[in-house]
Design an enzyme around this catalytic site. Structure first.
Site, PDB file in Angstrom:
ATOM      1  NE  ARG A  20      -2.362  -1.362   3.343  1.00  0.00           N
ATOM      2  CZ  ARG A  20      -2.827  -1.215   4.566  1.00  0.00           C
ATOM      3  NH1 ARG A  20      -4.026  -0.691   4.762  1.00  0.00           N
ATOM      4  NH2 ARG A  20      -2.100  -1.571   5.609  1.00  0.00           N
ATOM      5  CG  ASN A  38      -4.226  -4.409   2.638  1.00  0.00           C
ATOM      6  OD1 ASN A  38      -3.805  -4.343   1.496  1.00  0.00           O
ATOM      7  ND2 ASN A  38      -3.431  -4.446   3.695  1.00  0.00           N
TER       8      ASN A  38
END
Ligand code: ZN
Ligand code: ZN
Ligand code: FE
Length: 760
Positions: A20, A38
């Site tokens: 990320r 996520n």
């Protein structure tokens, strides 16, 4: 140009590897607004920007992802244009009962190594890690991957660590195992059972001194304990061997760095890639004669030319080598032979403190036990022999529906395998299911995998041998349909699954032992098979194996069996070292056992033929580790000899003439290297000839090679080259072990196919 919006879904190993923050970086670099989050299935991204900027973002996404990430698929979809203010990272979402992949452990990264030199709370801190590196699988207890579900949960983050953890621009953003000397785990040193220090600098000094004094230590690592000593000290290495009891297996050596390693082993570019990769496996290399340098202890690999080498991968290793004068230490599994690698602090103190000079422990618990992985480069490709730390639990992606299948594996070198969707999660190396400790490890890990990967068992796959611990464990599990898979069919199916083959192939499975459908011990099988079923076309002629399993250890027994088959009792008057070394009374007894068929199971195991030749050449009479005979034979090969021995093929392949000629060569005083090479060439020719006969009869062009014998570099490269030269398509293992560690994947593939065909 007008802005557009895109939704991007990324699947694969994309969590716990700094994915990320990476997306954040490339999105802001490409001047895009939007978000990333996520889910338990994937990483989801929405972005808004100009088509060019989105294009450059997707390019970076594909090509610049973090080293440990493994993208399976990127799917994109245009969506209604959104007006995002900026780019942000959102919290995690649970969307279903599915799972994401779990990262294997990652060797400490360069940036973290710099941190241990900086003043502050990470100076000389041995547990430094970030989103790009550090422990993963070994500490994960459950999903989703959050600190609370790892063995780091007992360490509360200090304010500084917490600030980094919360900062999207920090390298430690959401790094679950992050820690520093204020809040994190620490090392402790014990002599006897007495704690003498918990200060890392002091411990490093003491450990260095112990090693330089030729002492042996137990050191807790990432996936288990290691035994360590100076790799240049013959007495220290001998001490370590005595401690491990009865074990002659070569020890792995950790070198300070790649430069010092290259002084002692031949390293090509591909081998170097494996050595320095974040997975940091033990790489098997050819040892070099060190000139004008300290010499490595001979007891490391007792005369084999193959050396297992590894580079530092934990901060502790780096701290240690900064202090050590020696450039190489032995670092071998901390266990007694036949037991799994030790992970428990109390057991370590109890069992090892009386035996070693010092025990170094730490207080970060190991949840998933892993050994160091072992690889070898063959045919310019990395071949995984022992699949554990750094590789597990990355799934094998198959083209089959594996959902709910549990495959229990073989008896020796066991790994099991569980299926989820099309992914096959092959367990870490478990070991030989013969002792209580290993069996407990097996059962516990199986339960952990079922829980971790949310597997709902619906179908079991086991070996045909009902006495195997693995088979019994499977059959005990409960009321599920069971598929029994023949060992060598499983070998071939494993390699087929690795390469997404789902058709009829010619399978060549060479190994030591596997239970055959006729009740004999198989191990040189030429099969015509698909994933569902097989026909055995030919194999090496059976010979009696006097004493059963004992013959695999006492290689001279198989040699006597072959000699008796070929020469009758006439062999007793041959000039062979074997006959001088082994008590004539014992040999007479073996002949009696064969004559009266007492404890003489029949075997076609290729490994036994290698054992026989190793014994005839007096390389090994009694093996001190598995496959010592074949390994010693390979070790003395000379690449420039192209001759081979005669043999006969047909319903079975007979090596009577081969044995006769080898005995002649020995009597003529031909050197062992030549004989070994000619023998290997003979096996390659035997495979080539048989496979050609099968191709003519069956019109199949794909050849699949599997089984432990193909760990032999000369044999695998030679066979492959010969088959390719006549336009066969040749498949062999790379990321899945060719030895019995890969069997469970094959069992799983066969079970999946039979379910698809409604056979179960
Ligand atoms: Zn790092
Ligand atoms: Zn801290
Ligand atoms: Fe096998």
């Amino acid at each position: 140009m007008r802005d557009i919006s895109l939704e991007v879904v990324v699947t694969g190993l994309v969590q716990g590897v700094g994915f990320r923050p990476f997306v954040y970086r490339i999105a802001t670099k490409s001047k895009l607004a939007g978000w990333v989050l996520n889910t338990n299935e994937n990483v989801k991204i929405q972005v808004t920007g100009t088509p060019e900027n989105i294009e450059s973002f997707l390019h970076s996404l594909k090509n610049e992802s973090p080293q440990a990430a493994a993208i399976d698929k990127i799917s994109t979809q245009t969506i209604a244009t959104e007006n995002f203010e900026s780019f942000s990272i959102h919290g995690s979402h649970d969307v279903s009962d599915e799972i994401t992949e779990i990262s294997p452990d990652i060797a400490v990264c360069d940036e973290c190594l710099q941190d241990i030199d900086q003043p502050g709370s990470r100076l000389n801190y041995a547990f430094v890690n970030c989103t790009n590196c550090g422990p993963r699988f070994t500490i994960i207890q459950d999903l989703p991957y959050d600190r609370a579900k790892t063995t780091m949960k007992s360490f509360a983050m200090c304010p500084d660590c917490h600030t980094e953890y919360k900062n999207v621009l920090d390298r430690r953003f959401h790094a679950q195992p992050t820690a520093c000397s204020i809040c994190g785990p620490e090392y402790e040193m014990f002599i006897g059972k007495k704690k003498i220090s918990a200060d890392i600098s002091h411990i490093i000094n003491e450990v260095s001194q112990c090693i330089e004094n030729g002492e042996v230590l137990l050191i807790k690592g990432l996936g288990g304990m290691h035994l360590a000593c100076d790799a240049f000290s013959e007495t220290a290495v001998q001490k370590l061997r005595d401690l491990k009891i009865r074990e002659g297996k070569p020890f792995a050596v950790m070198f300070r760095d790649i430069e010092s390693l290259k002084l002692y082993a031949e390293v090509n570019a591909i081998e170097e890639q494996s050595l320095i990769s974040w997975r940091r496996p033990i790489v098997l290399l050819n040892q070099k004669n060190a000139i004008n340098l300290p010499v490595l202890a001979n007891g490391l690999n007792s005369g084999l030319n193959l050396l297992g080498v590894i580079l530092p991968y934990m901060p502790f290793h780096y701290l240690l080598f900064r202090n050590l004068k020696t450039n190489a230490i032995v670092l071998t599994s901390g266990n007694f032979s036949s037991e799994p690698i030790l992970i428990d602090n109390e057991l370590a103190l109890e069992h090892f403190s009386p035996l070693v000079d010092a025990v170094i422990l730490h207080n970060r618990d190991i949840y998933n036990r892993t050994d160091d992985s072992v690889v070898r480069i063959i045919g310019d490709k990395e071949r995984v022999f022992r699949r554990s730390r750094g590789y597990v639990p990355t799934p094998v992606r198959t083209a089959l529906n594996t959902e709910g299948i549990l495959a229990f594996g073989a008896e020796l070198t066991n790994c099991f395998c569980v299926g989820k969707g099309q992914k096959a999660f092959l367990s870490q190396h478990i070991g030989d299911l013969q002792g209580l400790e290993t069996t407990l490890f097996y059962e516990k890990t199986l339960a952990q995998f079922i829980q971790l990967f949310r597997v709902k068992p619906s179908l079991l796959a086991v070996d045909m041998h009902l006495e195997y611990v693995s088979t019994k464990t499977g059959l005990r599990l409960g009321d599920y349909p069971v598929v029994q898979v023949q060992h060598h069919h499983a070998h071939i199916a494993s390699c087929m699954a690795e390469h997404h083959l789902n058709e009829k192939v010619i399978g060549v499975a060479f190994d030591g032992t596997g239970y055959g459908t006729d009740g004999n011990i198989w191990g040189s099988e030429f099969l015509v098979c698909d994933l569902n079923d097989f026909t055995r076309v030919t194999h090496f002629d059976y010979i009696p194996m006097p004493g059963g399993d004992l013959a695999a250890e006492e290689t001279w027994r198989t040699a006597v069996s072959y000699l008796y088959k070929v020469f009758g009792t006439g062999f007793l008057s041959l000039e062979l070292l074997l006959l001088k070394k082994i008590d004539p009374e014992k040999i007479r007894l073996i002949i009696q056992m064969i004559d009266r068929n007492i404890n003489c199971p029949l075997t076609s195991g290729a490994g036994r033929l290698f054992d026989c030749v190793a014994s005839l050449l007096d390389l090994v009479q009694v093996a001190t580790f598995q496959a010592e005979g074949p390994m010693r034979l390979e070790s003395i090969i000379e690449n420039n000899c192209t001759e081979s021995y005669p043999f006969t093929s047909g319903e079975t392949i007979r090596f009577d003439k081969t044995i006769r000629c080898i005995v002649e060569d020995i009597q003529l005083g031909i050197d062992k290297a030549t004989i070994s090479t000619k023998f290997h060439n003979t096996i390659i020719s035997a495979i080539f000839e048989s496979v050609n006969i099968i191709r003519q009869a069956e019109s199949i062009n794909k050849v699949v090679l599997s089984g432990g014998v193909f760990q032999n570099k000369y044999l695998l490269e030679g066979t492959t080259a010969m088959l390719l030269s006549t336009n066969f398509e040749v498949y062999s293992h790379a990321s899945v072990p060719t030895n019995d560690g890969g069997i469970a994947l094959g069992q799983l593939a066969v079970a999946s196919k039979r379910r698809e065909l409604l056979c179960v």
